[in-house]
Scaffold this motif. Structure first.
Motif, PDB file in Angstrom:
ATOM      1  N   ASN A 187      -8.697  24.715 -20.851  1.00  0.00           N
ATOM      2  CA  ASN A 187      -9.028  23.678 -19.873  1.00  0.00           C
ATOM      3  C   ASN A 187      -9.113  24.251 -18.455  1.00  0.00           C
ATOM      4  O   ASN A 187      -8.832  23.558 -17.478  1.00  0.00           O
ATOM      5  N   ASN A 232     -11.184  26.193 -15.175  1.00  0.00           N
ATOM      6  CA  ASN A 232     -12.488  26.043 -14.530  1.00  0.00           C
ATOM      7  C   ASN A 232     -13.506  27.013 -15.104  1.00  0.00           C
ATOM      8  O   ASN A 232     -14.674  26.678 -15.249  1.00  0.00           O
ATOM      9  N   ALA A 253     -14.754  25.820 -18.420  1.00  0.00           N
ATOM     10  CA  ALA A 253     -15.656  24.689 -18.188  1.00  0.00           C
ATOM     11  C   ALA A 253     -17.036  25.174 -17.766  1.00  0.00           C
ATOM     12  O   ALA A 253     -18.046  24.615 -18.159  1.00  0.00           O
ATOM     13  N   ASP A 308     -20.319  24.332 -19.719  1.00  0.00           N
ATOM     14  CA  ASP A 308     -21.320  23.613 -18.940  1.00  0.00           C
ATOM     15  C   ASP A 308     -22.681  24.307 -19.020  1.00  0.00           C
ATOM     16  O   ASP A 308     -23.710  23.672 -19.211  1.00  0.00           O
ATOM     17  N   ASP A 317     -19.098  15.842 -17.658  1.00  0.00           N
ATOM     18  CA  ASP A 317     -18.249  16.821 -16.984  1.00  0.00           C
ATOM     19  C   ASP A 317     -17.528  17.703 -18.006  1.00  0.00           C
ATOM     20  O   ASP A 317     -16.667  17.233 -18.749  1.00  0.00           O
ATOM     21  N   ALA A 318     -17.923  18.983 -18.038  1.00  0.00           N
ATOM     22  CA  ALA A 318     -17.339  19.901 -19.019  1.00  0.00           C
ATOM     23  C   ALA A 318     -15.834  20.044 -18.832  1.00  0.00           C
ATOM     24  O   ALA A 318     -15.073  20.113 -19.787  1.00  0.00           O
ATOM     25  N   LYS A 319     -15.391  20.065 -17.565  1.00  0.00           N
ATOM     26  CA  LYS A 319     -13.961  20.226 -17.287  1.00  0.00           C
ATOM     27  C   LYS A 319     -13.181  19.045 -17.872  1.00  0.00           C
ATOM     28  O   LYS A 319     -12.110  19.213 -18.457  1.00  0.00           O
ATOM     29  N   LEU A 350     -12.844  19.193 -21.680  1.00  0.00           N
ATOM     30  CA  LEU A 350     -11.898  20.237 -22.077  1.00  0.00           C
ATOM     31  C   LEU A 350     -10.464  19.797 -21.802  1.00  0.00           C
ATOM     32  O   LEU A 350      -9.555  20.086 -22.592  1.00  0.00           O
TER      33      LEU A 350
END
Lengths: 309, 410
Positions: free
Chosen positions: B223, B225, B228, B232, B397-399, B402
């Motif tokens: 999880n 950045n 992500a 992303d 939002d990929a973040k 995750l």
């Protein structure tokens, strides 16, 4: 030989009865033995395992495995994936059972009447039942795929094509359609047997009373078919609650997309054989068993006591 | 009279049952007589899954070679059909598993933790171990002990359609930026630039390339950045229309999309080579290293020979493992071209014979094995769902996806 017979004659009735009993047990011994070893035994072991923390890879035997009480059951009801699986399975069952029974009954009435080529239709409708569910699922993958048959038909009629198995809303309905198609023949055959058990004299009497075809169906066929309907309902409900193959093939075993095709048995399989939690998987199996058992009892109550299966 | 008949019948039945018992005893007798023979020769059972006929022939040839040099050890091959992991669990529970068997690297942590397989260190030559690709060997090691020797492996590489590249005037991408540009230029005439599946086993390399990790010291760290960013980028290609999933392209998997010319690129492993021969013989394809993000990163898939804790002939079993992963056997693997040998020395033999496959071998130094601890299945499941949420447009939002995935594993 003659000696033996005379001795047998001398035997008291009581002794005869005992020997009859021994003979009887000897005759059923192979079946009872097999049932105990392969049915009752595993059932009891699985029940015991549902209170334990156990994996097939453990170095201790299942008898020595750690006892965790009701933890497996408590965890199951806290587990969001299990809840989702239970909801999916319920939706699947509610959708499939009535549809497939109504279609099966309609088909049975049609092939029971004196139409041309009824033997052909009886066979044709039954063929999907004897086809392996995996083969059926693979075939439906072709029908439902993006450039598959169904979408081509939809496009031909100017409708929008869908990506059936990759949509969280359509994946479950897709396997429901598949289930109806593949199992309707089985229930048709059972309904057919039930229909042919109804004495023609009843229909003749109804005709004399001036009943229409519809009235005959409602007042003669359906009431007489009640035990068969009950039987099919129970079998169909049990079958749908145990759905596994279709969901497994369509989602490649992971219940996706986003758990939309996760069923209780598929989840049980995954926890047991993929996550190595046999105790937890056994608990899920017994929760499913209780659900099916209760539903069957409810059906029995609703259908009254007059039909003893 | 009737009673007499029934008595005779009952006796006949009992006789039949006893006869049944009698026949079941026979193999036992055979076994004991075999045991007498075993004092001279030892039989080692070897379990594996059924692969292609060509691979079966290769293993048979390796076994033959072994028996030639080890006259006192016989290998009895047992092909496990059906679901391998499921079958093996049942056999391990009943202590009837083979002495030596295949183990996928993703299952190794669980098998090691549960003590199902034995450490091999006392039978191994420390110097010889250095010949194995260290990244692969690590997958079967714990606390300084080695529990299995990898027999062969595969990494992920970029498989691309050379004709399409030529037509579009695109060169083989080596960075993320070039990958995106190439995918954009190749997306035309109903063909997508690249096919990307909703599969953690395909997008995890992008997480690594962005500098992210899945696990660190056994803790979940996907999880971050960086992770992500990798996720992303992967899904941005789909969102921008340069890529699509195999399902949306109407095919079974990534390889199909390349074979049926529905996509110009795909990310797969060496199993593509025999597959393309069958499914897409007219596709002129090339193999390239995965494009680089912040850094290089890839996944390696490998299978090892391991020793059962229940084996009665440890030394003989170790001999079998050592031989089947030894130079001689791996030379045969390299020559066959069916799989990449795990020994560095034999990797050179392989790339010399199959120079076009060099990228698959080169990627191994940047690879982590496909292994995520004992909670592997749960972690992959959570990551797959994270990907699906992005692909189905439930989240953008990929973040965030995750984070949700990490929370679901707590």
């Amino acid at each position: 030989m003659a000696v033996k017979i005379s001795r047998a004659k001398k035997n008291s009735i009581k002794k005869n009865k005992i020997r009859d009993m021994i003979d009887g047990w000897l005759f059923v011994l192979p079946f009872v033995g097999l049932a105990l070893i392969f049915f009752v035994g595993p059932l009891l072991v699985a029940f015991m395992l549902s209170f334990k923390e156990y994996s097939f890879l453990d170095s201790v035997t299942m008898w020595q495995a750690k006892w965790v009480g009701f933890n497996n059951y408590i965890n199951a009801f806290k587990d969001p994936t299990f809840k989702k699986a239970l909801i999916n399975t319920t939706i699947y069952s509610i959708g499939v059972v009535p549809v497939q029974l109504v279609i099966a009954l309609a088909l049975a009435i049609v092939v029971d009447s004196n139409i041309k080529g009824k033997t052909f239709f009886r066979t044709a409708y039954y063929i999907p039942t004897i086809t392996s569910t995996v083969a059926v699922a693979v075939m439906f993958l072709f029908i439902f795929k993006t450039d598959g048959l169904l979408n081509k038909i939809l496009v031909f009629f100017g409708l929008q094509p869908y990506n059936w198995f990759n949509s969280i809303h359509l994946a479950l309905p897709s396997i429901m359609i598949m289930a109806v198609w593949s199992s309707v023949g089985l229930y048709m055959v059972i309904f057919l047997a039930g229909l042919q058990d109804i004495p023609t004299s009843l229909y003749e009497a109804a005709s004399i009373d001036g009943a229409s075809k519809w009235q005959k169906l409602i007042h003669v066929t359906l009431p007489m078919l009640k035990p068969t309907i009950f039987f099919n309902l129970v079998v169909s409900l049990i079958g749908t609650f145990q759905v596994f193959d279709q969901a497994y093939v369509v989602s490649k075993g992971n219940g996706g997309p986003l758990d939309s095709t996760m069923t209780v048995v598929l989840y049980l399989y995954r926890t047991g054989f993929r996550e190595f939690k046999m105790g937890y998987a056994s608990a899920i199996a017994f929760i499913l068993f209780v659900i099916i058992f209760v539903l069957t009892l409810i059906q029995k109550k609703l259908f009254g006591e007059e039909n003893r299966m | 009279m009737r009673k007499l008949i029934s008595l005779v019948l009952v006796l006949a039945l009992i006789g039949a049952i006893l006869a049944g018992c009698g026949t079941s005893k026979e193999p036992q007798n055979q076994e004991t007589s075999q045991k007498a023979k075993k004092e001279e020769t030892v039989t080692i059972t070897l379990g594996g899954w059924a692969s292609s006929p060509a691979e079966t022939d290769l293993l048979d040839a390796q076994i033959k070679e072994f028996e030639k040099t080890h006259p006192n050890i016989k290998i009895e091959k047992q092909v496990i059909t059906g679901d391998y992991l499921q079958q093996m669990q049942a056999r391990i529970a009943s202590k009837t598993e083979p002495d030596v068997y295949y183990l996928d690297v993703s299952q190794a942590p669980t098998f090691i933790e549960k003590g199902v397989i034995l450490p091999l260190d006392e039978y191994l030559d420390k110097e010889d171990l250095k010949d194995f690709e260290p990244n692969l060997l690590k997958g079967f090691q714990k606390d300084g002990k080695t529990y299995g020797l990898p027999k062969d492996y595969n990494t992920l590489a970029l498989f691309y359609n050379k004709d399409m590249f030529e037509k579009a005037g695109v060169k083989v991408p080596t960075t993320w930026k070039e990958l995106e540009e190439a995918a954009k230029a190749l997306t035309k005439d109903g063909v997508k630039g690249i096919v990307l599946s909703n599969d953690a086993a395909r997008f995890i390399p992008f997480i690594y390339q962005a500098g992210g990790k899945v696990l660190e010291n056994g803790e979940i760290v996907f999880n971050s950045n960086e992770a992500a960013k990798g996720l992303d980028f992967y899904y941005s290609l789909i969102k921008k229309g340069y890529a699509d999933t195999p399902q949306n392209l109407g095919v079974g998997w990534n390889g199909d999309a390349l074979a049926q010319k529905k996509a110009a690129m795909c990310i797969e492993g060496g199993w593509m080579i025999p597959f393309m021969k069958d499914a897409g013989p007219d596709v002129n394809y090339g193999i390239a290293k995965l494009p680089k993000g912040e850094k290089e990163g890839d996944l390696a898939f490998t299978v090892a020979y391991v020793m059962s804790r229940n084996t009665k002939h440890k030394e003989a079993a170790a001999e079998v493992i050592k031989f089947l992963t030894g130079k001689k056997a791996q030379q045969m693997t390299a020559d066959s071209g069916l799989a990449i040998p795990t020994r560095i020395s034999m990797g050179e033999v392989y790339t010399k014979k199959y120079p076009e496959r060099k990228p698959l071998v080169e990627m191994v130094q940047y690879s982590k094995v496909f292994q995520f601890g004992t909670k592997g299945p749960k972690i992959l499941d959570a990551l797959n769902k994270a990907g699906e949420k992005l692909q189905l447009g439930q989240e953008t939002d990929a973040k965030k996806v995750l984070e949700e995935a990490a929370n679901s594993l707590k």
